[in-house]
Each structure stands twice: as C-alpha cells, then as structure tokens.
Design an enzyme around this catalytic site. Structure first.
Site, PDB file in Angstrom:
ATOM      1  N   ARG A  46       0.854  -1.198   0.000  1.00 45.03           N
ATOM      2  CA  ARG A  46       0.000   0.000   0.000  1.00 45.03           C
ATOM      3  C   ARG A  46       0.889   1.247   0.000  1.00 45.03           C
ATOM      4  NH1 ARG A  46      -1.565   1.677   4.506  1.00 45.03           N
ATOM      5  NH2 ARG A  46      -2.292  -0.310   5.352  1.00 45.03           N
ATOM      6  N   TYR A  98     -16.425  16.381 -15.468  1.00 46.77           N
ATOM      7  CA  TYR A  98     -16.827  14.976 -15.547  1.00 46.77           C
ATOM      8  C   TYR A  98     -17.934  14.714 -14.510  1.00 46.77           C
ATOM      9  CZ  TYR A  98     -16.441   9.940 -14.982  1.00 46.77           C
ATOM     10  OH  TYR A  98     -16.713   8.607 -14.890  1.00 46.77           O
ATOM     11  N   ASP A 171      -7.637  18.570 -14.665  1.00 50.88           N
ATOM     12  CA  ASP A 171      -7.959  17.205 -15.084  1.00 50.88           C
ATOM     13  C   ASP A 171      -7.596  17.120 -16.570  1.00 50.88           C
ATOM     14  OD1 ASP A 171      -9.180  14.871 -16.014  1.00 50.88           O
ATOM     15  OD2 ASP A 171     -10.870  15.041 -14.626  1.00 50.88           O
ATOM     16  N   LYS A 196      -8.487   5.937 -19.249  1.00 55.09           N
ATOM     17  CA  LYS A 196      -8.810   6.443 -20.580  1.00 55.09           C
ATOM     18  C   LYS A 196      -7.581   6.348 -21.497  1.00 55.09           C
ATOM     19  CE  LYS A 196     -12.540   7.198 -18.254  1.00 55.09           C
ATOM     20  NZ  LYS A 196     -12.852   8.483 -17.638  1.00 55.09           N
TER      21      LYS A 196
HETATM   22  C1  PLP Z   1     -13.322   8.970 -16.388  1.00 53.04           C
HETATM   23  C2  PLP Z   1     -12.967  10.318 -15.920  1.00 53.04           C
HETATM   24  C3  PLP Z   1     -12.720  10.575 -14.571  1.00 53.04           C
HETATM   25  C4  PLP Z   1     -12.885   9.527 -13.500  1.00 53.04           C
HETATM   26  O1  PLP Z   1     -11.955   8.494 -13.620  1.00 53.04           O
HETATM   27  P1  PLP Z   1     -12.235   6.965 -13.172  1.00 53.04           P
HETATM   28  O2  PLP Z   1     -10.975   6.286 -13.555  1.00 53.04           O
HETATM   29  O3  PLP Z   1     -13.440   6.491 -13.913  1.00 53.04           O
HETATM   30  O4  PLP Z   1     -12.479   7.010 -11.697  1.00 53.04           O
HETATM   31  C5  PLP Z   1     -12.340  11.854 -14.213  1.00 53.04           C
HETATM   32  N1  PLP Z   1     -12.226  12.830 -15.137  1.00 53.04           N
HETATM   33  C6  PLP Z   1     -12.468  12.621 -16.440  1.00 53.04           C
HETATM   34  C7  PLP Z   1     -12.331  13.746 -17.405  1.00 53.04           C
HETATM   35  C8  PLP Z   1     -12.847  11.364 -16.876  1.00 53.04           C
HETATM   36  O5  PLP Z   1     -13.108  11.160 -18.174  1.00 53.04           O
END
Ligand code: PLP
Length: 383
Positions: A46, A98, A171, A196
């Site tokens: 961890r 998001y 982000d 992603k």
């Molecule tokens: C998918 C996404 C998230 C969240 O990520 P997870 O891996 O699904 O928890 C945050 N910001 C954006 C822009 C995303 O596309």
C-alpha cells in the site's frame, strides 16, 4: 529526452537481478526485511510497490513533473486531492466537469461543509479573479471539458489563481500528456483517469496525479498510503504498457477525429459539432495555443433526444458504451449515461447531445458506419 523515448524508458530500466527487459508485475503485498526495519526500499505494497513506482516515474516524466502518485481510479485520485483541503475551504470549479467529479463534490464534499462555486469556461477565461477570495484553495479545471468540449485557458486561469493564493488542478484526462502539459502552462497539479488514453485499451481502472511542488507531493504520498486508494500491480503494469504507445495512438486518434468532425460538420442531419479542432469552435484559438493537437473526443447535437437514442443504437462499429480513450470507437448519450449525475444541475448535458470517443479503426469504416446511421431518421421510419 523526448516524449516518445520517456514513455518507453522512464522508470523502466531492465531488472538488475534477472535482466528482464519489461518491468515485472510485482504481485506481492509484503517484502523481506534483512533485519528489523532494514529493507530494499519496500515494506508493504500500500505504501509502495516497484511496478507502481515505475509507473509513477514514467507518467510524471510525461507530464514534465518531478513527482507522480498513482491511484486506483481517477475518482480515487480526485478524492485524495480533496484531502489537501478542509471543510470551510472553497473550490472554484469549471461547471461542466466529468459527471463523477460533480457527483463527488456536490453529494459527498458539499454536505461536509466544503464550499463550491461552479463557473462557466467563458467566465473563467475572462473573469476568474472575481470568483476568488481568501478562502479559495483550489481552482479545479478540466479542458477540453467533458462532454461539451469547452476550452479553458490554463495559463490565464493559473495566473489569476496564484494571484489569489489558490492552487490549480487540471484534469488532463481528455487531452493526455501528449497533447497538453498543464504544469508547463502554470498549473500546480495534473490529474488523470488512466482508465482512458493513458491505459488506452479499455481494460483497467486507474488514476494518477502529477506535481512539481515538493510540499504537495509529500502530502500526496502520505495521503496515498494513509487513505489507501492504491492501484494493484497488474493495473499499474497495464497502464505502463499502454503509455509506451501513447504518442502514436494519440496522433491517430487526432487524425481520425479531425476527419470525422469535418464529416459531421457538413452533414445536414447534424445540428452542431463540438470539436476544438474546427476553426469555428469558440475554443479553437486557445486550444491551438495550449494543445499539440485537438484530441479524439467529439460531441455533436442532433435534432432531438429520440433521434439521438435511435442513432446510437444504429451504429455497428461505434459501440454504445461509457468511457473513452480506448482503441475502439465508442458512442454514447451523456445526458442518459455518463452525465446522469449532472441532470439536476444548471449545466446538464443537452438530451440531444451525442459523444464520440474516436478509436483507431480505419477512418473509412468509422465514417461509413456513421453515414449509414445518419441516413435513417426517426421521423421517416416512425420508430
Ligand atoms: C473517467 C474520468 C474521470 C474519473 O476516472 P475513473 O478512472 O473512472 O475514476 C475523471 N475525469 C475525467 C475527465 C474522466 O473522463
């Protein structure tokens, strides 16, 4: 070193004990100690794991950051970032974030006494300073935004935020570090859902945070082990493998998306295309300045919600699914799928909005599939 070289080599020296060229999946929870408190830098997974360390080094280098911290998901990364601040502190956020981040802020942190103000991208670009006060600790940006593809001027926002003593979180999931490097534009922290583009193959859930601020980094490593939203070694390894091809994948995602955005823009059944690569997009000039290319995500409006629902069920290669950034092309309706949680908010996604994650299939096949799906209309079939 250049981006492509870092992606393949940063943090990934061949294993000194075996010569294994690829970073091993260190599937272990604990580590042998030669004497009490004496170890080789690892004592419990961890706190740290060698596969995760390799990933953190590699992804940090791709963002031009000194430090990288990996998490179990993009939201795991987001919730850990929120522990940098306290109830009573203010967060100013771009309003079409998001959906999952919106849900976390509005339904988890707001009831605990954290204060949020949601500001449009236009207002951030022109007038952010007016929304900041001494209680504002974080300016939370996403650009291009999901799903409306609005573009925020990162450098201008960072200047205004720093003037007011606030930290800027970007982000960067939609752009990926190949297309946009927020730290070089003045941001303090970069966040990714590695689920992603960084992973890129729709086979894992993961998150990542990069920063060059040593105080923030130290606190984040502490929070990573103390809150525990850590990724497993296999998922780290999958992201590391995905990242090696990020540059070539992103180049093709962008080329395919540009071809598709142009096609949709000329199509009589399409009301409006939201893609920052199109010269008439309101964010085109800013995106041209701060991004290397315009990305693989496109949103577009059709005549009605019924039309949108019918269309996403008609495509064959474009799979109806949430998520984005994988090799396969996906189609979805944000208002009914990924962004249900913003339905009650003033910035709910329009019900006739369709979002595309443009994959790496041959562009001709992708265009043909959309062409066929757009040729039929609900009105004429009565469906
Ligand atoms: C998918 C996404 C998230 C969240 O990520 P997870 O891996 O699904 O928890 C945050 N910001 C954006 C822009 C995303 O596309």
């Amino acid at each position: 070193m250049e981006f492509e070289t870092l992606a393949i080599h940063a943090g990934q020296e061949p294993d000194p004990t075996t010569g294994a060229l690829t970073v091993p999946i260190h599937q272990t929870s604990t580590y042998l100690q030669s004497a009490v408190g004496e170890n080789k830098g690892y004592d419990y997974s961890r706190a740290a794991n060698p596969t995760r360390s390799a990933l953190e080094t590699c992804l940090a280098s791709l963002e031009g950051a000194e430090h990288g911290v990996a998490f179990a998901s993009g939201l795991g990364a987001s919730t850990t970032l929120m522990h940098l601040i306290n109830p009573g502190d203010r967060v100013v956020a771009v309003n079409d974030v998001y959906g999952g981040v919106y849900r976390m802020f509005a339904q988890v942190y707001e009831p605990k006494g954290y204060l949020f103000e949601w500001v449009s991208h236009e207002e951030i670009n022109e007038n952010l300073a007016a929304h900041l006060d001494e209680r504002t600790r974080i300016v939370w940006l996403e650009t291009p935004t999901n799903p409306l593809m609005n573009v925020v001027d990162i450098r201008a926002a960072a200047d205004a935020a720093h003037e007011a003593g606030a930290m800027v979180v970007v982000d960067n999931t939609f752009a990926s570090p190949y297309l946009q490097q927020p730290l070089s534009l003045g941001a303090d922290v970069v966040l990714h859902s590695t689920t992603k583009y960084l992973g890129g193959h729709s086979d894992l859930i993961g998150g990542f945070v990069a920063t060059s601020d040593p105080t923030v980094a130290e606190r984040l490593y502490f929070l990573q082990k103390s809150l525990g939203a850590v990724p497993g070694p296999l998922d780290c390894w999958l992201v590391l493998r995905g990242a090696k091809t990020l540059a070539v994948r992103m180049r093709q995602h962008c080329d395919n998306a540009m071809a598709i955005a142009g096609f949709l823009d000329r199509h009589p059944r399409v009301e409006k295309v939201l893609y920052p690569g199109l010269p008439h997009h309101p964010g085109h000039a800013i995106a041209s300045r701060q991004m290397r290319d315009f990305g693989g995500m496109i949103s577009f409006l059709v005549e009605s919600e019924d039309e949108a629902v019918a269309l996403v069920e008609r495509t064959k290669i474009w799979k109806l699914a949430e998520s984005l950034g994988g090799v396969e092309s996906l189609i979805e309706i944000p208002a009914l799928m990924t962004h249900m949680s913003t339905a009650e908010s003033p910035f709910a996604a329009p019900p006739n909005l369709i979002r595309l994650s443009v994959g790496l299939e041959a562009p001709k096949d992708l265009l043909d599939d959309l062409e066929v799906a757009l040729a039929v209309s609900v009105a004429t079939t009565g469906a």
